[in-house]
Design an enzyme around this catalytic site. Structure first.
Site, short mmCIF file in Angstrom:
data_model
loop_
_atom_site.label_atom_id
_atom_site.label_comp_id
_atom_site.label_asym_id
_atom_site.label_seq_id
_atom_site.Cartn_x
_atom_site.Cartn_y
_atom_site.Cartn_z
N TYR A 186 0.83 -1.19 0.00
CA TYR A 186 0.00 0.00 0.00
C TYR A 186 0.88 1.26 0.00
O TYR A 186 1.57 1.53 0.98
CB TYR A 186 -0.93 0.00 1.22
N ASP A 191 -0.11 -2.75 12.72
CA ASP A 191 -0.02 -4.20 12.65
C ASP A 191 1.41 -4.70 12.39
O ASP A 191 1.85 -5.70 12.96
CB ASP A 191 -0.92 -4.76 11.54
N ARG A 214 -7.65 -4.90 17.19
CA ARG A 214 -6.58 -5.87 16.94
C ARG A 214 -5.28 -5.21 16.48
O ARG A 214 -4.20 -5.66 16.84
CB ARG A 214 -7.01 -6.95 15.94
N SER A 215 -5.38 -4.14 15.70
CA SER A 215 -4.14 -3.49 15.28
C SER A 215 -3.40 -2.92 16.48
O SER A 215 -2.17 -3.02 16.58
CB SER A 215 -4.42 -2.39 14.24
N GLY A 242 -3.72 -4.11 19.46
CA GLY A 242 -3.27 -5.29 20.18
C GLY A 242 -1.93 -5.79 19.67
O GLY A 242 -1.03 -6.13 20.44
N TRP A 243 -1.78 -5.86 18.33
CA TRP A 243 -0.48 -6.24 17.76
C TRP A 243 0.62 -5.29 18.26
O TRP A 243 1.71 -5.73 18.61
CB TRP A 243 -0.52 -6.16 16.23
N SER A 262 -9.58 0.39 2.10
CA SER A 262 -11.03 0.39 2.22
C SER A 262 -11.47 1.84 2.47
O SER A 262 -10.66 2.76 2.39
CB SER A 262 -11.47 -0.48 3.41
#
Length: 364
Positions: free
Chosen positions: A119, A126, A200-201, A203-204, A330
């Protein structure tokens, strides 16, 4: 386990708060057997772009299990499974130029921040889970001082960029990522930051901080000191963001309680892991913060066990409530984050649950 003063106080606090930390069931090994029964973490080339991550995260959790329980009858089978998983990954990772996975070949934005996958100019939280601990291991693997300093400085630089460009000043939480070109539909026109904190990002990222600190020299390492400061600040923000009803964390963390938002199981397990591990290893500078982190981690694990762990008819455990994937490729809108499918038995959730279970078992 040798208890330091803070950890002992945390155990007493758990007991006084009515939170049970003793358990007759080792959910860590039970979930490990369940993952093995499903053949997960073995790369086939058909599992999409996250398949290497799934294999690596499975290996990470299984190595932790084998180290914690070396005499368990399951451990030799776990070690064999780790070797199978590593062997399955190797054929897909031999062409670094083609896959753009070698660090020196990875493309960068104008500030020097690594692109996340392909990207252009976008950097995600992440990626630090794979990158930062790798840099720390590289420096401890017999490399000369010049190369080690270069690697550590690069690691700190990448973390600093994400920290400065994604941190929300009011909450202390970090949003999913940023676009250095500021041209993405979701990018803030001043900072380039995306608008939402995806559980979650983050969290990573917080697990990356804890795991990297563990690998760095305990004295004379400015990078370790910097990561400790970041971890302490982020731990406070994560504790403040916990849902008071469940003790776990929202999919979109800066929109708690909003319609269609929900408690997500992988990010919650990652936060529990990072808080418990940081408290156990003495990374939280304030004793009361260490106690709070331990209480929160144990409580979150209990909620995850009661809510998302399913005892199936074969005697194994399923793990539910893990969001499939959320990408900045997105609209990165609120509707996008809460509209992604939830998966049963994603190892991104179940492997995180193993790590959280291990930490709870250490407390117990």
């Amino acid at each position: 386990m040798k208890l330091n003063t803070s950890t002992f106080a945390a155990v007493l606090a758990c007991l006084n708060a009515g939170i049970s930390v003793a358990t007759d069931v080792k959910y860590s090994t039970w979930m490990t057997r369940s993952i093995m029964s499903r053949g997960q973490g073995i790369m086939t080339g058909k599992g999409g772009s996250s398949e290497p991550l799934q294999a690596g995260f499975t290996q990470k959790a299984f190595v932790a299990i084998a180290e914690k329980y070396p005499t368990d009858p399951l451990t030799p089978h776990i070690q064999d499974y780790i070797r199978q998983s590593a062997a399955s990954v190797a054929p897909f990772m031999l062409n670094a130029t083609n896959d753009a996975l070698a660090i020196d070949l990875n493309r960068r934005n104008s500030e020097g921040g690594f692109w996340y996958f392909v990207y252009p100019n976008w950097s995600y939280l992440d990626g630090m889970y794979s990158l930062a601990p790798f840099y720390a291991l590289y420096t401890s693997d017999g490399n000369n001082d010049k190369e080690a300093r270069k690697a550590l400085n690069e690691m700190q630089f990448q973390i600093d960029l994400l920290w400065c460009r994604t941190q929300n000043a009011s909450s202390g939480l970090l949003v999913h990522g940023y676009d250095d070109s500021k041209t993405a539909v979701w990018a803030d026109r001043i900072t380039g930051a995306s608008p939402y904190v995806w559980g979650r990002s983050l969290g990573w990222f917080i697990m990356a901080l804890v795991d990297t600190i563990e690998l760095l020299p305990k004295s004379g390492c400015k990078q370790r000191d910097d990561l400790l400061n970041k971890y302490n600040g982020l731990a406070k923000a994560v504790l403040k963001a916990v849902d008071p009803v469940t003790g776990a964390w929202w999919q979109v963390m800066n929109e708690p309680g909003r319609a269609r938002n929900y408690i997500e199981s992988s990010g919650s397990a990652m936060f529990a892991t990072a808080l418990l591990k940081g408290a156990r290893l003495g990374y939280l500078k304030d004793a009361s913060l260490a106690i709070e982190a331990t209480l929160a981690g144990v409580r979150a694990h209990g909620y995850l066990t009661d809510t998302f762990v399913i005892h199936n008819e074969k005697g194994f455990l399923d793990y539910n409530g893990t969001v499939s994937v959320c990408s900045l490729n997105s609209t990165a809108s609120y509707d996008y984050y809460v509209g992604q499918p939830l998966l049963l038995n994603s190892v991104l959730g179940s492997a995180a649950y193993i790590l959280a279970s291990l930490e709870v078992e250490r407390v117990a």
